[in-house]
Motif scaffolding. Structure first.
Motif, PDB file in Angstrom:
ATOM      1  N   UNK A  36       1.121  -1.133  -0.008  1.00  0.00           N
ATOM      2  CA  UNK A  36      -0.361   0.187  -0.243  1.00  0.00           C
ATOM      3  C   UNK A  36       0.938   1.620  -0.121  1.00  0.00           C
ATOM      4  N   UNK A  37       2.237   0.910   0.259  1.00  0.00           N
ATOM      5  CA  UNK A  37       2.986   2.348  -0.162  1.00  0.00           C
ATOM      6  C   UNK A  37       3.262   3.173  -0.873  1.00  0.00           C
ATOM      7  N   UNK A  38       2.396   3.004  -2.602  1.00  0.00           N
ATOM      8  CA  UNK A  38       3.199   4.091  -3.027  1.00  0.00           C
ATOM      9  C   UNK A  38       1.113   4.025  -3.871  1.00  0.00           C
ATOM     10  N   UNK A  39       0.532   4.051  -3.032  1.00  0.00           N
ATOM     11  CA  UNK A  39      -0.323   4.647  -2.739  1.00  0.00           C
ATOM     12  C   UNK A  39      -0.904   6.195  -2.657  1.00  0.00           C
ATOM     13  N   UNK A  40       0.090   6.898  -2.346  1.00  0.00           N
ATOM     14  CA  UNK A  40      -0.301   8.371  -2.030  1.00  0.00           C
ATOM     15  C   UNK A  40      -0.871   8.820  -0.516  1.00  0.00           C
ATOM     16  N   UNK A  41      -1.467   7.399   0.164  1.00  0.00           N
ATOM     17  CA  UNK A  41      -1.921   7.824   1.272  1.00  0.00           C
ATOM     18  C   UNK A  41      -0.838   9.075   2.401  1.00  0.00           C
ATOM     19  N   UNK A  42      -1.224   9.963   3.354  1.00  0.00           N
ATOM     20  CA  UNK A  42      -0.399  10.230   4.380  1.00  0.00           C
ATOM     21  C   UNK A  42       0.020   9.371   5.135  1.00  0.00           C
ATOM     22  N   UNK A  43      -0.609   8.423   5.521  1.00  0.00           N
ATOM     23  CA  UNK A  43      -0.185   6.895   6.369  1.00  0.00           C
ATOM     24  C   UNK A  43      -0.634   6.218   6.159  1.00  0.00           C
ATOM     25  N   UNK A  44      -0.247   4.834   6.362  1.00  0.00           N
ATOM     26  CA  UNK A  44       0.129   2.990   5.726  1.00  0.00           C
ATOM     27  C   UNK A  44       0.167   2.478   7.059  1.00  0.00           C
ATOM     28  N   UNK A  45      -1.115   2.158   8.428  1.00  0.00           N
ATOM     29  CA  UNK A  45      -0.600   1.710   8.495  1.00  0.00           C
ATOM     30  C   UNK A  45      -1.151  -0.253   9.046  1.00  0.00           C
ATOM     31  N   UNK A  46      -0.031  -0.794   9.497  1.00  0.00           N
ATOM     32  CA  UNK A  46      -0.752  -2.378   9.545  1.00  0.00           C
ATOM     33  C   UNK A  46      -1.659  -2.538  10.572  1.00  0.00           C
ATOM     34  N   UNK A  47      -2.664  -4.171   9.466  1.00  0.00           N
ATOM     35  CA  UNK A  47      -4.449  -3.748  10.291  1.00  0.00           C
ATOM     36  C   UNK A  47      -5.270  -4.242   9.165  1.00  0.00           C
ATOM     37  N   UNK A  48      -5.505  -5.071   9.765  1.00  0.00           N
ATOM     38  CA  UNK A  48      -6.791  -6.076   9.214  1.00  0.00           C
ATOM     39  C   UNK A  48      -8.376  -5.488   9.888  1.00  0.00           C
ATOM     40  N   UNK A  49      -9.043  -5.348   8.960  1.00  0.00           N
ATOM     41  CA  UNK A  49     -10.383  -5.529   9.367  1.00  0.00           C
ATOM     42  C   UNK A  49     -10.845  -7.263  10.331  1.00  0.00           C
ATOM     43  N   UNK A  50     -10.394  -8.080   9.755  1.00  0.00           N
ATOM     44  CA  UNK A  50     -10.397  -9.508  10.689  1.00  0.00           C
ATOM     45  C   UNK A  50      -9.695  -9.401  11.098  1.00  0.00           C
ATOM     46  N   UNK A  51      -9.137  -8.834  12.597  1.00  0.00           N
ATOM     47  CA  UNK A  51      -8.813  -8.791  13.596  1.00  0.00           C
ATOM     48  C   UNK A  51      -8.505  -7.614  14.064  1.00  0.00           C
ATOM     49  N   UNK A  52      -9.872  -7.606  15.087  1.00  0.00           N
ATOM     50  CA  UNK A  52      -9.814  -6.285  15.636  1.00  0.00           C
ATOM     51  C   UNK A  52      -8.899  -5.749  16.730  1.00  0.00           C
TER      52      UNK A  52
END
Length: 278
Positions: A36-52
């Motif tokens: 996801x690093x190249x998408x242009x978002x200000x921040x990228x965080x590790x996470x998963x909707x399947x892991x609350x």
């Protein structure tokens, strides 16, 4: 701050791009931050909707969320979003969901309806985007178009109104950033009903050479597709295709209602994605 889930998907990457172009602070939730690093978002965080357990830090300081649904994730997401003080959620759903029925007609509608119910029952301002047939569903034909001039598959006359993923993203961004969309359910389609054969012909025009659709018997196509598509999805797809033959697909004006301009036609999508088929 807006959190985008499913950001590496066909719609999500456009949502991130559009928010970045507007200078809106954006955070991406990703199972693979490098992807996801190249998408242009200000921040990228590790996470998963399947892991609350990963959602609390991702939602800290977030005002609104673009929610790409993960089966079974609705209640945990809602609890985490409410605890974090999130105000707004825009959920990508499916037009297969039927209101006022005791049980949804198929598993795809079922899991979307479950997440919709969690969102609707929350304290969040919610907007539901019930997407119809995505134009990107044509991408699996690319292997055949690259190899020759014929696409082989079931139900040449099955109809749909393919919606451009960029249109879905534009509606999502308006609902995330503007007022007046809370409690709304939008049905998103392209501007025209097309058969599978007509879509292949338009892809041929986009790549500059004739392409044709050759109909396979349904049982043959089902056997071939079952090698790489789960059985519950196969059944839903084939039932839908069979029902649609000879019946024009529903065309909604909701893209234009929200964005102020007509939905993009399939031939434009085909030109946008011509390199995938050439």
């Amino acid at each position: 701050m807006i959190l985008v889930t499913g950001a590496t998907g066909n719609v999500g990457r456009h949502v991130v791009r559009l928010l970045a172009e507007q200078g809106i602070a954006t955070r991406v939730l990703a199972r693979d931050p490098e992807k996801a690093a190249g998408l242009g978002a200000a921040e990228v965080v590790l996470g998963d909707l399947a892991e609350p357990g990963t959602l609390g830090p991702a939602l800290e300081g977030v005002d609104a969320v673009y929610l790409f649904p993960v089966p079974g994730s609705g209640p945990a997401f809602v609890a985490a979003a409410e605890a974090a003080g999130v105000a707004r959620v825009v959920m990508l759903s499916s037009d297969a969901v039927a209101d006022d029925v005791a049980e949804q007609a198929n598993p795809i509608a079922g899991y979307h309806a479950e997440i919709e119910a969690a969102v609707r029952g929350s304290a969040l301002e919610w907007t539901l985007l019930r997407s119809g047939h995505m134009a990107t569903n044509a991408l699996p034909w690319a292997g055949q178009t690259k190899a020759g001039g014929v696409v082989r598959g079931p139900y040449a006359e099955a109809t749909s109104a393919p919606v451009h993923e960029a249109d879905v993203a534009e509606v999502a961004v308006v609902a995330l950033t503007d007022e007046g969309h809370a409690g709304r359910v939008y049905r998103l389609t392209g501007p025209e009903s097309l058969t599978a054969a007509e879509q292949v012909e338009l892809i041929g025009k986009a790549v500059g050479r004739p392409l044709a659709y050759e109909e396979l018997p349904a049982d043959v196509a089902r056997e071939q597709m079952s090698r790489f598509i789960p059985p519950f999805i196969i059944g839903t797809l084939f039932e839908g295709w069979a029902r649609s033959v000879g019946v024009p697909a529903l065309v909604s004006s909701d893209v234009e209602t929200v964005t102020g301009r007509p939905a993009r036609a399939f031939d434009e999508w085909a030109r946008d994605r011509a390199a995938d088929f050439a």
